[in-house]
Design a protein around this motif. Structure first.
Motif, PDB file in Angstrom:
ATOM      1  N   SER A  84      15.934   5.282  14.270  1.00 11.96           N
ATOM      2  CA  SER A  84      16.492   5.023  12.941  1.00 11.96           C
ATOM      3  C   SER A  84      16.493   3.525  12.670  1.00 11.96           C
ATOM      4  O   SER A  84      16.578   2.714  13.588  1.00 11.96           O
ATOM      5  CB  SER A  84      17.923   5.573  12.835  1.00 11.96           C
ATOM      6  OG  SER A  84      18.766   4.946  13.786  1.00 11.96           O
ATOM      7  N   GLY A  85      16.382   3.173  11.367  1.00 15.04           N
ATOM      8  CA  GLY A  85      16.435   1.777  10.947  1.00 15.04           C
ATOM      9  C   GLY A  85      15.065   1.171  10.747  1.00 15.04           C
ATOM     10  O   GLY A  85      14.102   1.500  11.445  1.00 15.04           O
ATOM     11  N   ALA A  86      14.953   0.250   9.768  1.00 14.23           N
ATOM     12  CA  ALA A  86      13.760  -0.582   9.519  1.00 14.23           C
ATOM     13  C   ALA A  86      12.496   0.247   9.329  1.00 14.23           C
ATOM     14  O   ALA A  86      11.402  -0.164   9.703  1.00 14.23           O
ATOM     15  CB  ALA A  86      13.556  -1.580  10.664  1.00 14.23           C
ATOM     16  N   GLY A 119      13.616  -5.921  11.045  1.00 16.05           N
ATOM     17  CA  GLY A 119      15.040  -5.606  11.067  1.00 16.05           C
ATOM     18  C   GLY A 119      15.454  -4.996  12.394  1.00 16.05           C
ATOM     19  O   GLY A 119      14.748  -5.113  13.399  1.00 16.05           O
ATOM     20  N   LYS A 120      16.593  -4.349  12.382  1.00 11.02           N
ATOM     21  CA  LYS A 120      17.142  -3.711  13.572  1.00 11.02           C
ATOM     22  C   LYS A 120      16.673  -2.252  13.662  1.00 11.02           C
ATOM     23  O   LYS A 120      16.575  -1.561  12.655  1.00 11.02           O
ATOM     24  CB  LYS A 120      18.673  -3.737  13.526  1.00 11.02           C
ATOM     25  CG  LYS A 120      19.283  -5.129  13.678  1.00 11.02           C
ATOM     26  CD  LYS A 120      19.209  -5.608  15.114  1.00 11.02           C
ATOM     27  CE  LYS A 120      19.949  -6.922  15.283  1.00 11.02           C
ATOM     28  NZ  LYS A 120      19.890  -7.402  16.693  1.00 11.02           N
ATOM     29  N   VAL A 121      16.407  -1.816  14.900  1.00  9.56           N
ATOM     30  CA  VAL A 121      15.973  -0.453  15.163  1.00  9.56           C
ATOM     31  C   VAL A 121      16.843   0.135  16.261  1.00  9.56           C
ATOM     32  O   VAL A 121      17.139  -0.530  17.257  1.00  9.56           O
ATOM     33  CB  VAL A 121      14.484  -0.412  15.581  1.00  9.56           C
ATOM     34  CG1 VAL A 121      14.109   0.948  16.134  1.00  9.56           C
ATOM     35  CG2 VAL A 121      13.602  -0.749  14.395  1.00  9.56           C
ATOM     36  N   SER A 122      17.245   1.396  16.078  1.00  9.72           N
ATOM     37  CA  SER A 122      18.016   2.107  17.086  1.00  9.72           C
ATOM     38  C   SER A 122      17.145   3.213  17.677  1.00  9.72           C
ATOM     39  O   SER A 122      16.551   4.010  16.943  1.00  9.72           O
ATOM     40  CB  SER A 122      19.286   2.699  16.465  1.00  9.72           C
ATOM     41  OG  SER A 122      20.007   3.459  17.430  1.00  9.72           O
ATOM     42  N   ARG A 147      19.170  -0.838  21.022  1.00  9.19           N
ATOM     43  CA  ARG A 147      18.949  -1.486  19.722  1.00  9.19           C
ATOM     44  C   ARG A 147      18.031  -2.684  19.938  1.00  9.19           C
ATOM     45  O   ARG A 147      18.299  -3.539  20.786  1.00  9.19           O
ATOM     46  CB  ARG A 147      20.274  -1.929  19.096  1.00  9.19           C
ATOM     47  CG  ARG A 147      21.166  -0.769  18.689  1.00  9.19           C
ATOM     48  CD  ARG A 147      22.396  -1.259  17.953  1.00  9.19           C
ATOM     49  NE  ARG A 147      22.074  -1.966  16.714  1.00  9.19           N
ATOM     50  CZ  ARG A 147      21.846  -1.379  15.551  1.00  9.19           C
ATOM     51  NH1 ARG A 147      21.885  -0.057  15.463  1.00  9.19           N
ATOM     52  NH2 ARG A 147      21.586  -2.085  14.482  1.00  9.19           N
ATOM     53  N   ASP A 149      15.036  -5.520  17.953  1.00 11.04           N
ATOM     54  CA  ASP A 149      14.633  -6.213  16.729  1.00 11.04           C
ATOM     55  C   ASP A 149      13.154  -5.969  16.452  1.00 11.04           C
ATOM     56  O   ASP A 149      12.318  -6.034  17.361  1.00 11.04           O
ATOM     57  CB  ASP A 149      14.884  -7.717  16.837  1.00 11.04           C
ATOM     58  CG  ASP A 149      16.364  -8.049  16.906  1.00 11.04           C
ATOM     59  OD1 ASP A 149      17.144  -7.333  16.264  1.00 11.04           O
ATOM     60  OD2 ASP A 149      16.728  -9.014  17.612  1.00 11.04           O
TER      61      ASP A 149
END
Length: 259
Positions: A84-86, A119-122, A147, A149
């Motif tokens: 999830s994320g970016a 951005g940040k990625v999980s 997490r 970058d």
């Protein structure tokens, strides 16, 4: 949790519980080895990176870029990767569930991980042991979450961008020739010209080289006629030494005889 009915299993809850208990007792400690998410080096818009998970019945030494942890084995194992994320995407390349029944067994899972923006990625990894081929969960390891970058893509002035543009230009040139034989030396020469145009300071070096070539063969101290006129201003005139003529006498007039 899936339960058996009288038509497809033990027939009652007690038997079901006993089978589940026996299956859990048959589990043994194995090794979970997975890619360290920080070593992926994700770049926005770049090619996907491989994320790998191995579950082994016996332990081995982890390699650089890997992380290890204990895990329950001795059953059918399911592994999921949640991202999830970016604008991140995790595309599975293997079956979600595989058997790790004995200590000599080994199973591998693979994913392609990519991100669309910086951005940040999980990244969360889930490992589940199932009862036989059903959806009944024997035991599930708590998710392992990381997490990381996602770096921004390189700028247009970077070397990576130049190489990419150059390759696109060469590919287009070969395609436009319609499959004709292309001289490798010609392509290389054209590539060098494109790179020299992109590199800063090349024009100045070429200008200096041209000027030095023009100066080759000129004799030391030689000056052009224009340079001589600029220094002297006007042509020199021959002057007659003062005193070479006596007063009252002109050149070319015969001397009068003395008495």
């Amino acid at each position: 949790m899936t339960r058996y009915s009288s038509d497809n299993g033990p027939g009652n809850q007690r038997t079901y519980n006993e089978e589940i208990g026996q299956a859990r007792q048959q589990l043994f400690q194995g090794q979970l080895v997975y890619t360290d998410a920080r070593s992926l080096g994700l770049v926005a818009g770049a090619e996907p990176r491989s994320f790998r998970v191995d579950i082994l019945g016996r332990w081995r030494r982890a390699k650089p870029g890997e992380t290890q942890a204990p895990v329950s084995a001795g059953a059918q194992i399911g592994v999921k990767l949640h991202c999830s994320g970016a604008g991140v995407r995790c595309i599975p390349l293997s079956s979600e569930r595989q058997n790790v029944l004995f200590k000599n067994d080994r199973a591998t899972w693979m994913w392609d991980v990519s991100a669309q923006r910086a951005g940040k990625v999980s990244v969360a990894l889930t490992v589940t042991a199932y009862f036989r081929e059903s959806d009944t969960v024997l035991i599930e390891k708590p998710p392992v979450t990381s997490r990381v970058d996602v770096a921004a893509p390189p700028s247009d002035n970077s070397l990576f961008s130049w190489i990419k543009d150059l390759w696109q230009w060469v590919s287009g040139a070969i395609t436009s020739l319609g499959g004709l034989a292309v001289s490798v030396s010609a392509i290389v020469a054209a590539a060098v010209m494109v790179i020299r145009r992109r590199l800063p300071g090349v024009d100045a070096d070429e200008a200096g080289t041209t000027e030095r070539v023009r100066g080759v063969g000129r004799r030391p101290g030689a000056r052009s006629a224009r340079e001589g006129h600029s220094r002297l201003g006007r042509p020199r005139t021959r002057l007659t030494a003062v005193g070479s003529l006596r007063p009252g006498r002109r050149r070319g007039v015969p001397r009068e005889p003395r008495e």
